[in-house]
Design a protein around this motif. Structure first.
Motif, PDB file in Angstrom:
ATOM      1  N   LEU A   1       0.843  -1.190   0.000  1.00 51.06           N
ATOM      2  CA  LEU A   1       0.000   0.000   0.000  1.00 51.06           C
ATOM      3  C   LEU A   1       0.877   1.239   0.000  1.00 51.06           C
ATOM      4  N   SER A   2       0.580   2.152  -0.914  1.00 52.14           N
ATOM      5  CA  SER A   2       1.352   3.381  -1.067  1.00 52.14           C
ATOM      6  C   SER A   2       0.418   4.573  -1.153  1.00 52.14           C
ATOM      7  N   LEU A   3       0.985   5.760  -0.959  1.00 53.60           N
ATOM      8  CA  LEU A   3       0.217   6.973  -1.234  1.00 53.60           C
ATOM      9  C   LEU A   3       0.935   7.811  -2.278  1.00 53.60           C
ATOM     10  N   ASN A   4       0.141   8.546  -3.030  1.00 57.79           N
ATOM     11  CA  ASN A   4       0.644   9.399  -4.106  1.00 57.79           C
ATOM     12  C   ASN A   4       0.238  10.833  -3.809  1.00 57.79           C
ATOM     13  N   ILE A   5       1.222  11.715  -3.660  1.00 62.57           N
ATOM     14  CA  ILE A   5       0.957  13.123  -3.366  1.00 62.57           C
ATOM     15  C   ILE A   5       0.814  13.874  -4.683  1.00 62.57           C
ATOM     16  N   THR A   6      -0.391  14.333  -4.965  1.00 62.75           N
ATOM     17  CA  THR A   6      -0.663  15.059  -6.207  1.00 62.75           C
ATOM     18  C   THR A   6      -1.050  16.512  -5.955  1.00 62.75           C
ATOM     19  N   ASN A   7      -1.364  16.872  -4.720  1.00 66.26           N
ATOM     20  CA  ASN A   7      -1.936  18.182  -4.409  1.00 66.26           C
ATOM     21  C   ASN A   7      -1.208  18.766  -3.202  1.00 66.26           C
ATOM     22  N   TYR A   8      -0.703  19.994  -3.365  1.00 65.96           N
ATOM     23  CA  TYR A   8       0.076  20.651  -2.311  1.00 65.96           C
ATOM     24  C   TYR A   8      -0.634  21.883  -1.750  1.00 65.96           C
ATOM     25  N   SER A   9      -1.927  21.992  -1.943  1.00 67.27           N
ATOM     26  CA  SER A   9      -2.663  23.204  -1.568  1.00 67.27           C
ATOM     27  C   SER A   9      -3.178  23.128  -0.128  1.00 67.27           C
ATOM     28  N   TRP A  10      -2.241  22.966   0.802  1.00 66.01           N
ATOM     29  CA  TRP A  10      -2.627  23.032   2.200  1.00 66.01           C
ATOM     30  C   TRP A  10      -2.997  24.466   2.568  1.00 66.01           C
ATOM     31  N   PRO A  11      -3.859  24.662   3.552  1.00 64.12           N
ATOM     32  CA  PRO A  11      -4.437  25.989   3.776  1.00 64.12           C
ATOM     33  C   PRO A  11      -3.459  27.050   4.259  1.00 64.12           C
ATOM     34  N   ASP A  12      -2.284  26.671   4.775  1.00 69.50           N
ATOM     35  CA  ASP A  12      -1.372  27.676   5.297  1.00 69.50           C
ATOM     36  C   ASP A  12      -0.333  28.143   4.281  1.00 69.50           C
ATOM     37  N   GLY A  13      -0.482  27.782   2.997  1.00 67.32           N
ATOM     38  CA  GLY A  13       0.328  28.349   1.935  1.00 67.32           C
ATOM     39  C   GLY A  13       1.777  27.895   1.938  1.00 67.32           C
ATOM     40  N   SER A  14       2.618  28.651   1.235  1.00 67.97           N
ATOM     41  CA  SER A  14       4.009  28.248   1.005  1.00 67.97           C
ATOM     42  C   SER A  14       4.797  28.061   2.291  1.00 67.97           C
ATOM     43  N   LYS A  15       4.594  28.940   3.271  1.00 67.34           N
ATOM     44  CA  LYS A  15       5.383  28.848   4.502  1.00 67.34           C
ATOM     45  C   LYS A  15       5.080  27.566   5.273  1.00 67.34           C
ATOM     46  N   GLY A  16       3.864  27.073   5.157  1.00 70.83           N
ATOM     47  CA  GLY A  16       3.514  25.854   5.864  1.00 70.83           C
ATOM     48  C   GLY A  16       3.671  24.594   5.054  1.00 70.83           C
ATOM     49  N   LEU A  17       4.054  24.723   3.786  1.00 69.10           N
ATOM     50  CA  LEU A  17       4.073  23.562   2.904  1.00 69.10           C
ATOM     51  C   LEU A  17       5.115  22.538   3.344  1.00 69.10           C
ATOM     52  N   ALA A  18       6.320  22.979   3.651  1.00 71.05           N
ATOM     53  CA  ALA A  18       7.367  22.026   4.047  1.00 71.05           C
ATOM     54  C   ALA A  18       7.004  21.267   5.320  1.00 71.05           C
ATOM     55  N   PRO A  19       6.577  21.929   6.393  1.00 69.39           N
ATOM     56  CA  PRO A  19       6.213  21.142   7.583  1.00 69.39           C
ATOM     57  C   PRO A  19       5.007  20.241   7.373  1.00 69.39           C
ATOM     58  N   ARG A  20       4.020  20.689   6.583  1.00 68.45           N
ATOM     59  CA  ARG A  20       2.871  19.819   6.280  1.00 68.45           C
ATOM     60  C   ARG A  20       3.321  18.569   5.532  1.00 68.45           C
ATOM     61  N   LEU A  21       4.140  18.769   4.498  1.00 69.97           N
ATOM     62  CA  LEU A  21       4.639  17.650   3.707  1.00 69.97           C
ATOM     63  C   LEU A  21       5.477  16.717   4.578  1.00 69.97           C
ATOM     64  N   ALA A  22       6.288  17.292   5.464  1.00 70.25           N
ATOM     65  CA  ALA A  22       7.111  16.478   6.349  1.00 70.25           C
ATOM     66  C   ALA A  22       6.251  15.596   7.248  1.00 70.25           C
ATOM     67  N   ARG A  23       5.162  16.142   7.770  1.00 74.35           N
ATOM     68  CA  ARG A  23       4.313  15.349   8.650  1.00 74.35           C
ATOM     69  C   ARG A  23       3.649  14.199   7.887  1.00 74.35           C
ATOM     70  N   ILE A  24       3.256  14.461   6.652  1.00 69.62           N
ATOM     71  CA  ILE A  24       2.614  13.410   5.856  1.00 69.62           C
ATOM     72  C   ILE A  24       3.590  12.283   5.567  1.00 69.62           C
ATOM     73  N   VAL A  25       4.787  12.610   5.131  1.00 65.66           N
ATOM     74  CA  VAL A  25       5.714  11.553   4.735  1.00 65.66           C
ATOM     75  C   VAL A  25       6.235  10.804   5.960  1.00 65.66           C
TER      76      VAL A  25
END
Length: 290
Positions: free
Chosen positions: A3-27
C-alpha cells in the motif's frame, strides 16, 4: 498486498510557509505507518483534476530528495515522469543519486507523457505519440545499461551517448525498480514485459473487466518475450474517498487482489491529511494477509 500513497496536491491551507512542515508530517506518518512507497506527481503545473493548473506544484526530484532526508524505510518515486521532460542521462542520474542517498529506496517511475497544456505552458518537449514511445524505449534501454555498469557508447535513434558512465552506482540491486505508468496494450504493456519491474493500472468502475483484460494482455506479452509474469508487480491507482473507513478500504482492496493486483497506490481529493494517512496505516495489517 502493498500500500502506497501518491501526493498530487500541495494546496494546504497555510500556503508556502507551511508547505514544508505539512509535507514532512505526511511523509513521516507514511514512513512510521508502514506504507510501502510515497510517490509524487511529476509536473511543473498542477495536473490534479480536483485542483486548478495555477495551484501549488513542487518539482518532483527536488521534493523526493527532501522526502528521502525525512524518512528511514519508505520507498520514494514519481508517479510518473514524462520521458521527454528530461534528458535520459539526467533522469537516470537523478534516480541513481536518490537511490544512493536514500540507501536504496528509489523507484524510476516513467511513462510516455501526455500533458499538452503543460508542455505548451512551460515550453517542455512533447513530440508526437509515436516518437514519445520510441524515446521511452531508448530511455529504458539506457537506464538498464547504465545501471549494469556498462559505459560503452549508446546509439539510439534519438539519443547518442559517448560515455554513459554512472558512478556512484545505485545501491539497490540489480537496479532501482522501474515502474511504467499507463495501460496501452500495444506499446506500454509490451515495454513492461520487456523492461519494467512494475506496471500501474487505473481503477475503472466496470467490475474489474478492464483490469482483467490489461493483465491478460501483459501476461501474453510476458509469454512472447520469455519472461515470468510473476516477476512483474501489478500496481493500481485508486482514490481514498472522503470519510472512507479503513475497513471499507480493505474490502475494496480485497476485490482488487482477486483481480491480481498486488500493490495499491492511493490518491485523495485535495491534499493529504495525517488522518487520511492513518486510515491507510490501519488497513495494512489486513492487507498483509492478502
Amino acid at each position: 498486498m502493498r500500500l502506497s500513497l501518491n501526493i498530487t496536491n500541495y494546496s494546504w491551507p497555510d500556503g508556502s510557509k507551511g508547505l514544508a512542515p505539512r509535507l514532512a508530517r505526511i511523509v513521516r506518518a507514511a514512513d512510521e505507518g508502514g506504507l510501502d512507497t510515497v510517490w509524487v506527481a511529476d509536473h511543473l503545473i498542477q495536473a490534479d483534476p480536483t485542483s486548478t493548473p495555477g495551484a501549488e506544484m513542487l518539482e518532483a526530484y527536488t521534493t523526493l530528495g527532501f522526502l528521502a532526508a525525512l524518512t528511514e524505510r519508505v520507498r520514494i518515486g514519481t508517479m510518473v515522469t514524462g520521458v521527454t521532460y528530461r534528458p535520459p542521462s539526467m533522469l537516470i542520474k537523478a534516480v541513481t543519486t536518490l537511490d544512493v542517498l536514500s540507501g536504496g529506496r528509489a523507484w524510476l517511475g516513467i511513462g510516455a507523457g501526455y500533458h499538452e497544456m503543460e508542455a505548451r505552458s512551460m515550453d517542455l518537449p512533447l513530440p508526437p505519440v509515436a516518437e514519445r514511445f520510441e524515446r521511452l524505449e531508448e530511455t529504458l534501454r539506457l537506464a538498464i545499461q547504465m545501471w549494469s555498469g556498462d559505459d560503452a557508447p549508446f546509439e539510439g535513434r534519438h539519443y547518442r551517448l559517448a560515455y554513459p558512465v554512472n558512478n556512484p552506482p545505485a545501491v539497490r540491486l540489480p537496479h532501482p525498480p522501474i515502474l511504467l505508468g499507463g495501460m496501452g496494450e500495444t506499446k506500454t504493456l509490451r515495454f513492461v514485459a520487456r523492461y519494467a519491474d512494475a506496471c500501474n493500472l487505473f481503477d475503472i468502475p466496470d467490475g474489474g473487466q478492464t483490469v482483467r483484460r490489461k493483465l491478460d494482455v501483459l501476461a501474453g506479452h510476458c509469454e512472447e518475450v520469455g519472461r515470468p509474469y510473476g516477476e512483474i508487480e501489478k500496481t493500481l491507482s485508486t482514490r481514498l474517498e472522503p470519510g472512507e473507513t479503513s475497513e471499507a478500504f480493505v474490502e475494496r482492496c480485497a476485490a482488487l487482489a482477486a483481480l491480481g493486483i498486488e500493490h495499491v497506490v492511493v490518491i485523495t481529493a485535495g491534499p493529504w491529511t495525517e488522518d487520511a494517512v492513518a486510515t491507510l496505516a490501519a488497513a495494512i495489517p489486513a492487507l498483509d494477509r492478502m
